[in-house]
Design a protein around this motif. Sequence first.
Motif, PDB file in Angstrom:
ATOM      1  N   SER A  11       0.829  -1.186   0.000  1.00  0.00           N
ATOM      2  CA  SER A  11       0.000   0.000   0.000  1.00  0.00           C
ATOM      3  C   SER A  11       0.869   1.243   0.000  1.00  0.00           C
ATOM      4  O   SER A  11       1.878   1.316   0.698  1.00  0.00           O
ATOM      5  CB  SER A  11      -0.902   0.005   1.240  1.00  0.00           C
ATOM      6  N   ALA A  12       0.467   2.241  -0.771  1.00  0.00           N
ATOM      7  CA  ALA A  12       1.208   3.499  -0.818  1.00  0.00           C
ATOM      8  C   ALA A  12       0.744   4.460   0.258  1.00  0.00           C
ATOM      9  O   ALA A  12       1.330   5.533   0.413  1.00  0.00           O
ATOM     10  CB  ALA A  12       1.037   4.139  -2.197  1.00  0.00           C
ATOM     11  N   LEU A  13      -0.300   4.092   0.999  1.00  0.00           N
ATOM     12  CA  LEU A  13      -0.851   5.007   1.985  1.00  0.00           C
ATOM     13  C   LEU A  13       0.010   5.058   3.239  1.00  0.00           C
ATOM     14  O   LEU A  13       0.395   4.029   3.786  1.00  0.00           O
ATOM     15  CB  LEU A  13      -2.270   4.588   2.360  1.00  0.00           C
ATOM     16  N   ASP A  14       0.288   6.246   3.686  1.00  0.00           N
ATOM     17  CA  ASP A  14       0.997   6.466   4.941  1.00  0.00           C
ATOM     18  C   ASP A  14      -0.021   7.030   5.922  1.00  0.00           C
ATOM     19  O   ASP A  14      -0.431   8.186   5.818  1.00  0.00           O
ATOM     20  CB  ASP A  14       2.161   7.440   4.730  1.00  0.00           C
ATOM     21  N   LEU A  15      -0.466   6.188   6.851  1.00  0.00           N
ATOM     22  CA  LEU A  15      -1.506   6.578   7.786  1.00  0.00           C
ATOM     23  C   LEU A  15      -0.901   6.754   9.170  1.00  0.00           C
ATOM     24  O   LEU A  15      -0.478   5.775   9.794  1.00  0.00           O
ATOM     25  CB  LEU A  15      -2.608   5.521   7.822  1.00  0.00           C
ATOM     26  N   PRO A  16      -0.820   7.981   9.678  1.00  0.00           N
ATOM     27  CA  PRO A  16      -0.246   8.225  10.999  1.00  0.00           C
ATOM     28  C   PRO A  16      -0.909   7.358  12.068  1.00  0.00           C
ATOM     29  O   PRO A  16      -2.136   7.270  12.136  1.00  0.00           O
ATOM     30  CB  PRO A  16      -0.518   9.709  11.233  1.00  0.00           C
ATOM     31  N   GLY A  17      -0.094   6.698  12.860  1.00  0.00           N
ATOM     32  CA  GLY A  17      -0.598   5.854  13.930  1.00  0.00           C
ATOM     33  C   GLY A  17      -0.863   4.427  13.527  1.00  0.00           C
ATOM     34  O   GLY A  17      -1.193   3.593  14.376  1.00  0.00           O
ATOM     35  N   TRP A  18      -0.684   4.116  12.229  1.00  0.00           N
ATOM     36  CA  TRP A  18      -0.968   2.774  11.731  1.00  0.00           C
ATOM     37  C   TRP A  18       0.192   2.272  10.891  1.00  0.00           C
ATOM     38  O   TRP A  18       0.791   3.020  10.128  1.00  0.00           O
ATOM     39  CB  TRP A  18      -2.252   2.758  10.910  1.00  0.00           C
ATOM     40  N   LYS A  19       0.461   0.975  11.008  1.00  0.00           N
ATOM     41  CA  LYS A  19       1.544   0.340  10.263  1.00  0.00           C
ATOM     42  C   LYS A  19       0.948  -0.669   9.278  1.00  0.00           C
ATOM     43  O   LYS A  19       0.218  -1.567   9.661  1.00  0.00           O
ATOM     44  CB  LYS A  19       2.492  -0.382  11.222  1.00  0.00           C
ATOM     45  N   HIS A  20       1.266  -0.478   7.992  1.00  0.00           N
ATOM     46  CA  HIS A  20       0.759  -1.405   6.965  1.00  0.00           C
ATOM     47  C   HIS A  20       1.408  -2.771   7.157  1.00  0.00           C
ATOM     48  O   HIS A  20       2.621  -2.892   7.278  1.00  0.00           O
ATOM     49  CB  HIS A  20       1.079  -0.860   5.572  1.00  0.00           C
ATOM     50  N   VAL A  21       0.570  -3.823   7.180  1.00  0.00           N
ATOM     51  CA  VAL A  21       1.104  -5.173   7.415  1.00  0.00           C
ATOM     52  C   VAL A  21       0.749  -6.157   6.314  1.00  0.00           C
ATOM     53  O   VAL A  21       1.360  -7.222   6.199  1.00  0.00           O
ATOM     54  CB  VAL A  21       0.625  -5.743   8.770  1.00  0.00           C
ATOM     55  N   TYR A  22      -0.241  -5.823   5.479  1.00  0.00           N
ATOM     56  CA  TYR A  22      -0.698  -6.834   4.523  1.00  0.00           C
ATOM     57  C   TYR A  22      -1.563  -6.195   3.453  1.00  0.00           C
ATOM     58  O   TYR A  22      -2.324  -5.271   3.732  1.00  0.00           O
ATOM     59  CB  TYR A  22      -1.525  -7.892   5.272  1.00  0.00           C
ATOM     60  N   SER A  23      -1.417  -6.692   2.233  1.00  0.00           N
ATOM     61  CA  SER A  23      -2.317  -6.292   1.157  1.00  0.00           C
ATOM     62  C   SER A  23      -2.856  -7.532   0.475  1.00  0.00           C
ATOM     63  O   SER A  23      -2.078  -8.381   0.021  1.00  0.00           O
ATOM     64  CB  SER A  23      -1.597  -5.414   0.124  1.00  0.00           C
ATOM     65  N   GLY A  24      -4.171  -7.640   0.426  1.00  0.00           N
ATOM     66  CA  GLY A  24      -4.802  -8.704  -0.339  1.00  0.00           C
ATOM     67  C   GLY A  24      -5.120  -8.195  -1.729  1.00  0.00           C
ATOM     68  O   GLY A  24      -4.621  -7.158  -2.162  1.00  0.00           O
ATOM     69  N   LYS A  25      -5.962  -8.924  -2.434  1.00  0.00           N
ATOM     70  CA  LYS A  25      -6.295  -8.509  -3.797  1.00  0.00           C
ATOM     71  C   LYS A  25      -7.006  -7.162  -3.809  1.00  0.00           C
ATOM     72  O   LYS A  25      -6.776  -6.339  -4.696  1.00  0.00           O
ATOM     73  CB  LYS A  25      -7.168  -9.574  -4.467  1.00  0.00           C
ATOM     74  N   VAL A  26      -7.869  -6.953  -2.833  1.00  0.00           N
ATOM     75  CA  VAL A  26      -8.653  -5.720  -2.863  1.00  0.00           C
ATOM     76  C   VAL A  26      -8.633  -4.944  -1.543  1.00  0.00           C
ATOM     77  O   VAL A  26      -9.158  -3.834  -1.493  1.00  0.00           O
ATOM     78  CB  VAL A  26     -10.120  -5.998  -3.259  1.00  0.00           C
ATOM     79  N   ARG A  27      -8.048  -5.487  -0.482  1.00  0.00           N
ATOM     80  CA  ARG A  27      -8.033  -4.787   0.802  1.00  0.00           C
ATOM     81  C   ARG A  27      -6.626  -4.707   1.368  1.00  0.00           C
ATOM     82  O   ARG A  27      -5.782  -5.571   1.118  1.00  0.00           O
ATOM     83  CB  ARG A  27      -8.965  -5.480   1.811  1.00  0.00           C
ATOM     84  N   ASP A  28      -6.388  -3.647   2.147  1.00  0.00           N
ATOM     85  CA  ASP A  28      -5.116  -3.433   2.833  1.00  0.00           C
ATOM     86  C   ASP A  28      -5.370  -3.437   4.339  1.00  0.00           C
ATOM     87  O   ASP A  28      -6.355  -2.860   4.814  1.00  0.00           O
ATOM     88  CB  ASP A  28      -4.488  -2.100   2.423  1.00  0.00           C
ATOM     89  N   LEU A  29      -4.496  -4.092   5.085  1.00  0.00           N
ATOM     90  CA  LEU A  29      -4.644  -4.189   6.537  1.00  0.00           C
ATOM     91  C   LEU A  29      -3.500  -3.470   7.239  1.00  0.00           C
ATOM     92  O   LEU A  29      -2.345  -3.529   6.810  1.00  0.00           O
ATOM     93  CB  LEU A  29      -4.667  -5.654   6.973  1.00  0.00           C
ATOM     94  N   TYR A  30      -3.865  -2.837   8.357  1.00  0.00           N
ATOM     95  CA  TYR A  30      -2.897  -2.101   9.173  1.00  0.00           C
ATOM     96  C   TYR A  30      -3.082  -2.508  10.629  1.00  0.00           C
ATOM     97  O   TYR A  30      -4.185  -2.836  11.060  1.00  0.00           O
ATOM     98  CB  TYR A  30      -3.131  -0.592   9.057  1.00  0.00           C
ATOM     99  N   ARG A  31      -1.997  -2.434  11.378  1.00  0.00           N
ATOM    100  CA  ARG A  31      -2.047  -2.578  12.835  1.00  0.00           C
ATOM    101  C   ARG A  31      -1.650  -1.251  13.468  1.00  0.00           C
ATOM    102  O   ARG A  31      -0.934  -0.451  12.848  1.00  0.00           O
ATOM    103  CB  ARG A  31      -1.081  -3.667  13.309  1.00  0.00           C
ATOM    104  N   PRO A  32      -2.078  -1.024  14.723  1.00  0.00           N
ATOM    105  CA  PRO A  32      -1.641   0.205  15.392  1.00  0.00           C
ATOM    106  C   PRO A  32      -0.118   0.258  15.479  1.00  0.00           C
ATOM    107  O   PRO A  32       0.529  -0.741  15.820  1.00  0.00           O
ATOM    108  CB  PRO A  32      -2.271   0.082  16.787  1.00  0.00           C
ATOM    109  N   ALA A  33       0.454   1.405  15.152  1.00  0.00           N
ATOM    110  CA  ALA A  33       1.906   1.551  15.243  1.00  0.00           C
ATOM    111  C   ALA A  33       2.350   1.530  16.699  1.00  0.00           C
ATOM    112  O   ALA A  33       3.431   1.030  17.031  1.00  0.00           O
ATOM    113  CB  ALA A  33       2.343   2.850  14.580  1.00  0.00           C
ATOM    114  N   ASP A  34       1.515   2.064  17.565  1.00  0.00           N
ATOM    115  CA  ASP A  34       1.838   2.093  18.992  1.00  0.00           C
ATOM    116  C   ASP A  34       0.521   2.188  19.742  1.00  0.00           C
ATOM    117  O   ASP A  34      -0.040   3.266  19.910  1.00  0.00           O
ATOM    118  CB  ASP A  34       2.742   3.285  19.317  1.00  0.00           C
TER     119      ASP A  34
END
Length: 301
Positions: A11-34
């Motif tokens: 994922s190209a998205l940089d979301l403050p407070g979230w860490k990108h962990v996985y991209s499926g075919k159509v969805r992207d998943l993030y976990r809390p950075a802290d």
Amino acid sequence: MGALRDNGRVSALDLPGWKHVYSGKVRDLYRPADGPADRMLVVASDRVSAFDHVLEPGIPGKGELLTRLSLWWFAQLAGRDGGHPIPNHLLGLQPPAAVAARAMIVRELDMQPIECVVRGYLTGTGWAEYSESGTVCGIPLPAGLQNGDRLPEPIYTPAYKAPLGEHDENISFERSVELVGAETAAALRDASLEIYRRAAALAESKGLILADTKFEFGLDADGVLTLADEVLTSDSSRYWDAEAWRTGTTPAERMASYDKQIVRDWLAAAWDKTGTPPALPDDIVERTAAKYRELLETLAG
């Protein structure tokens, strides 16, 4: 949400407070950075897939439309439709502003390796199998049914969620017992059939037929079976216009759908399934987006 299998798309998205962990075919998943580790951010992209390939370009607005439809269905199934509440994975928290319209913050669950498919009508691969053997996923059906016909009763046809890059495998209920145990297998079946019946009745009241659908469930920290992922969207379900189904004289007329069937049909005619799929023409993209919007408006207003 269980073991994650990345498809290599970052994922190209940089979301403050979230860490990108996985991209499926159509969805992207993030976990809390802290922060709390028991939650995830699920972002629905505008990517569209068919025949196990992610296609270009995407469908503008698709992620938002499908997220809105999922949220509407989660609310209905939580008791708004008059039935008893079905537990779901939503936490009721506001996603980051940059993705708020197409994202959900959810509880992390122990996801079950069963894709819970319910079929209320004879179509697709079910029709192909029935034409040869009189069965659907090995389940015998009455003789004389036609493509698009309503089944005497909805049937539950589970599938094993295969590793990324492989096809999901239709399995028997007995095989699902071997995979998750008798109690969980029965709970998955019963919950899936109940949700389908409730959703089909609501859809019918809006002039739509819910031909078939698939659900995913997980267990929460207390072992409660919990509805997860997307639910009853154009990507996970077949919806038909009820009046067209009643009055149509051909399968195409009876089963004109509100999903990405437009994409599948065009791709099947334009591509031999070798190499890289061709880019989708503008009119196919626009027609598909219009169908997604029409379904949301018809159901949710």
